[in-house]
Scaffold this active site. Structure first.
Site, PDB file in Angstrom:
ATOM      1  N   CYS A 162      -1.156 -46.640   1.014  1.00 27.04           N
ATOM      2  CA  CYS A 162      -1.414 -47.233  -0.306  1.00 27.04           C
ATOM      3  C   CYS A 162      -2.780 -46.844  -0.857  1.00 27.04           C
ATOM      4  CB  CYS A 162      -1.267 -48.753  -0.261  1.00 27.04           C
ATOM      5  SG  CYS A 162      -2.465 -49.535   0.819  1.00 27.04           S
TER       6      CYS A 162
ATOM      7  N   GLU B 142      -7.282 -49.317   7.909  1.00 29.59           N
ATOM      8  CA  GLU B 142      -8.334 -48.687   7.104  1.00 29.59           C
ATOM      9  C   GLU B 142      -9.664 -48.612   7.842  1.00 29.59           C
ATOM     10  OE1 GLU B 142      -8.388 -50.713   3.355  1.00 29.59           O
ATOM     11  OE2 GLU B 142      -8.306 -52.682   4.246  1.00 29.59           O
TER      12      GLU B 142
ATOM     13  N   HIS C  89     -13.949 -48.652  -6.627  1.00 34.45           N
ATOM     14  CA  HIS C  89     -12.938 -49.481  -7.277  1.00 34.45           C
ATOM     15  C   HIS C  89     -12.965 -49.354  -8.798  1.00 34.45           C
ATOM     16  CE1 HIS C  89     -12.445 -51.033  -3.216  1.00 34.45           C
ATOM     17  NE2 HIS C  89     -11.198 -51.170  -3.617  1.00 34.45           N
TER      18      HIS C  89
ATOM     19  N   ASP D  28     -10.510 -46.465   2.400  1.00 29.53           N
ATOM     20  CA  ASP D  28     -11.477 -46.990   3.361  1.00 29.53           C
ATOM     21  C   ASP D  28     -11.439 -46.225   4.673  1.00 29.53           C
ATOM     22  OD1 ASP D  28     -12.993 -49.012   2.118  1.00 29.53           O
ATOM     23  OD2 ASP D  28     -11.192 -50.251   2.021  1.00 29.53           O
TER      24      ASP D  28
HETATM   25  C1  PEP Z   1      -7.730 -48.387   0.675  1.00 33.35           C
HETATM   26  O1  PEP Z   1      -8.772 -48.670   1.248  1.00 33.35           O
HETATM   27  O2  PEP Z   1      -7.182 -47.252   0.734  1.00 33.35           O
HETATM   28  C2  PEP Z   1      -7.040 -49.410  -0.140  1.00 33.35           C
HETATM   29  C3  PEP Z   1      -5.854 -49.200  -0.653  1.00 33.35           C
HETATM   30  O3  PEP Z   1      -7.713 -50.562  -0.393  1.00 33.35           O
HETATM   31  P1  PEP Z   1      -8.886 -50.661  -1.484  1.00 33.35           P
HETATM   32  O4  PEP Z   1      -8.936 -49.352  -2.223  1.00 33.35           O
HETATM   33  O5  PEP Z   1      -8.585 -51.798  -2.364  1.00 33.35           O
HETATM   34  O6  PEP Z   1     -10.096 -50.877  -0.634  1.00 33.35           O
HETATM   35 MG    MG Z   2      -9.343 -50.743   1.378  1.00 32.06          MG
END
Ligand code: PEP
Ligand code: MG
Length: 600
Positions: free
Chosen positions: A520, A449, A202, A473
């Protein structure tokens, strides 16, 4: 001497500037910029601390018992000498004057410089004096802590005004928590380097959202780079060049100018509809972390927000979580800023590398849970805090009265979680009805995910209006690779056939069942995957605003009929592995597709 440090490229572009080390490996102190008008006062704090320590040492020396060994008195003399040496307090003062560092940071920066000089000394006796230097600095830090407090600007929020130097700055740290990274938005730093982290950690995601060149997972960077070194951060290739030669510097300045021109050229596509050569309309949405990011989303030409990571409202707070009103205001601000375009708000995804409190990934891993990525995260955490969860649901529902809101649930893996979530939603609606608060019946979607959800998609689709594939994920959980761990980053492979099979299967099944589907995760914003995803049938991509025009350019040049063929070519296996662009495939490997790809 010039040298290179290699890490993972996480945020494109080139940054050139002087290194600012915020986390000294030796002594951990707070790093702040001081206001320009407070420089003299800060130097005064340093002077007062030095005088206090000088007084302490003189007293100690005076009160030494007669039977104390003579070395002790000599040692105190050495400490006094170090204390008054210009290379310590004089040079520390210079960091304050030139750079506006707070006295503690200036001291630790100078300790770093001197410690390296001691380390390089041939003479054993002199080399060992480094320990004395550290003791003197520790005394000074203690004296500073006892003295008056400085008026400070946290380094994360400092703008150019707070920094006296002419040169641009790049931040070098062992680790930066995602919430801290978020605070660097619009700050004085033009690039970042961290020792730890993976491509989709992140921290990396937030750096990308800021569109600032960054390299993570550079292992020893914060140890071998020195305070004030000139650095080039090559965010496209994951290289940090320390102390570059004039020729290399010129080459990178040229690249910097070129990429600026390229961005400017791409920005002209902002308002062009994303339609492929064969007339397929593609929806390009934005991922945001805070309501203020909606502005960048609109400016980039996003046709909505595909992912609002609401957890960033919950992080970096001193103990309290945002209440319903505070959350409602934040969601409403994002919805209103998007001027009628849809905003997909994901319920809080706390846990793993996004801890609630200010805590590094390292601390989280070692002090709280053995495997935080597999622990109480996302919807699991929300369901374990039912009152908090209903509060968030109410706040999101209330925002729906001000624009088009969609609700997204992260990390669903069990049908029981779906039922509990829908129950909580029904209860939240009932509470709003009782209170007479307006809301709209929002669409509810699930993040796909966890492989379990992808494999059982038709069951999950009975309960949801749409799905959004969180590839970050999905890759992590399919391949059992911690996305934030640089030591296994080479195995974090979006091209793995199992991963592509789950993504392709999810898109195909959702379309078959007439449910909208989006991606996403970071793959959506990576131009290397645009054609592949189009070939899988994807027509909705959500990414950082800064990536939208690059992806749009790919879409405008794509022909989805050919993308299908391209997809097949990419999935041709080589010993069971995908032949991704750039990977070599032996000429005789003509085996059939692995069973995993059959879902496509
Ligand atoms: C993902 O896991 O691709 C996602 C968009 O969520 P995050 O990156 O916030 O875990
Ligand atoms: Mg995620």
């Amino acid at each position: 001497m010039s040298f290179q440090v290699f890490g993972l490229p996480v945020s494109r572009g080139v940054a050139i500037g002087r290194a600012v080390l915020v986390a000294s490996s030796r002594i951990d102190v707070a790093h702040y910029f001081i206001d320009a008008g407070r420089v003299d006062a800060e130097v005064g704090r340093l002077r007062a601390a030095r005088d206090a320590v000088a007084g302490e040492l003189s007293l100690l020396k005076r009160d030494l018992p007669v039977e104390a060994p003579a070395e002790l008195s000599a040692l105190l003399d050495v400490h006094l000498m170090l204390l008054h040496d210009d290379s310590l307090t004089g040079a520390t003062k210079q960091w304050i004057v030139d750079r506006h560092y707070n006295a503690e940071w200036a001291l630790s920066a100078q300790l770093e410089v001197l410690a390296r000089q001691f380390d390089e000394m041939e003479d054993d006796y002199l080399r060992e004096r480094k320990a004395d230097l550290e003791q003197v600095v520790e005394r000074l830090l203690r004296a500073l802590a006892r003295g008056p407090e400085a008026v400070l600007v946290p380094v994360a929020t400092a703008g150019a005004r707070d920094f006296a130097g002419e040169d641009p700055l790049v931040l070098v740290a062992n680790d930066i928590a995602p919430a801290d990274m978020l605070q660097f938005k619009g700050s004085v730093f033009t690039g970042f380097v961290t020792d730890v982290g993976g491509r989709t950690s992140h921290t990396a995601i937030v750096a990308r959202s800021m569109d600032i060149p960054a390299v993570v997972g550079a292992r020893e960077a914060s140890r071998i780079i020195r305070q004030d070194d000139w650095l080039i951060i090559d965010g496209d290739n994951g290289i940090v060049i320390v102390d570059p030669s004039p020729i290399v510097l010129e080459e990178y300045r040229f690249r910097q100018r070129q990429s600026g021109l390229e961005r400017e050229r791409l920005s002209r596509l902002r308002h062009t509809p994303a339609v492929t050569l064969d007339g397929e309309r593609v929806e390009l949405l934005a991922n945001i972390e805070l309501p203020a990011d909606a502005k960048a989303a609109l400016e980039a030409g996003a046709v909505g927000v595909g992912l609002f990571r609401s957890e960033f409202l919950f992080m970096n707070r001193e103990g309290n979580l945002p209440d319903e009103e505070e959350q409602f205001e934040a969601y409403r601000a994002a919805v209103e800023a998007m001027q009628g375009l849809p905003v997909t708000i994901r319920t809080v995804d706390i846990g793993a590398d996004k801890p609630l409190e200010r805590m590094s990934v390292h601390e989280l891993r070692h002090e709280h849970a053995l495997n935080p990525a597999l622990g109480l995260r996302a919807i699991r955490w929300s369901l374990s805090e039912p009152a908090m969860f209903r509060q968030q649901l109410r706040a999101i529902l209330r925002a729906s009265a001000y624009g088009k809101v969609r609700l997204l649930i992260p990390m669903i893996a069990h049908v029981s979680e779906v039922r509990l979530t829908l129950d909580a939603l029904a209860r939240a609606k009932q509470q709003l009805d009782e209170a007479g608060r307006p809301y709209v019946d929002v669409e509810v979607g699930a993040m796909i995910e966890v492989p379990a959800a992808a494999l059982m998609l038709p069951v999950f689709l009975r309960y949801f209006d749409f799905v959004s594939i969180g590839t970050n994920d999905l890759i992590q959980y399919t391949l059992a690779i911690d996305r934030a761990d640089e030591s296994v980053a080479h195995l974090y492979d979006p091209w793995h056939p199992a991963v592509l099979s789950l993504i392709g299967g999810t898109i195909a099944q959702a379309r078959q069942l007439g449910k909208s589907v989006s991606v996403c995760g970071e793959m959506a914003g990576d131009p290397a995957f645009t054609e592949i995803l189009l070939g899988m049938g994807l027509r909705s991509f959500s990414m950082h605003p800064a990536q939208i025009t690059s992806i749009k350019q790919r879409v405008l040049r794509a022909d989805t009929r050919k993308c299908g063929q391209q997809l097949e070519a990419v999935l041709r296996p080589d010993d069971g592995f995908v032949v991704a662009p750039g990977r070599q495939m032996p000429p005789d490997s003509q085996t059939d597709l692995p069973a995993a790809t059959s879902m496509l």
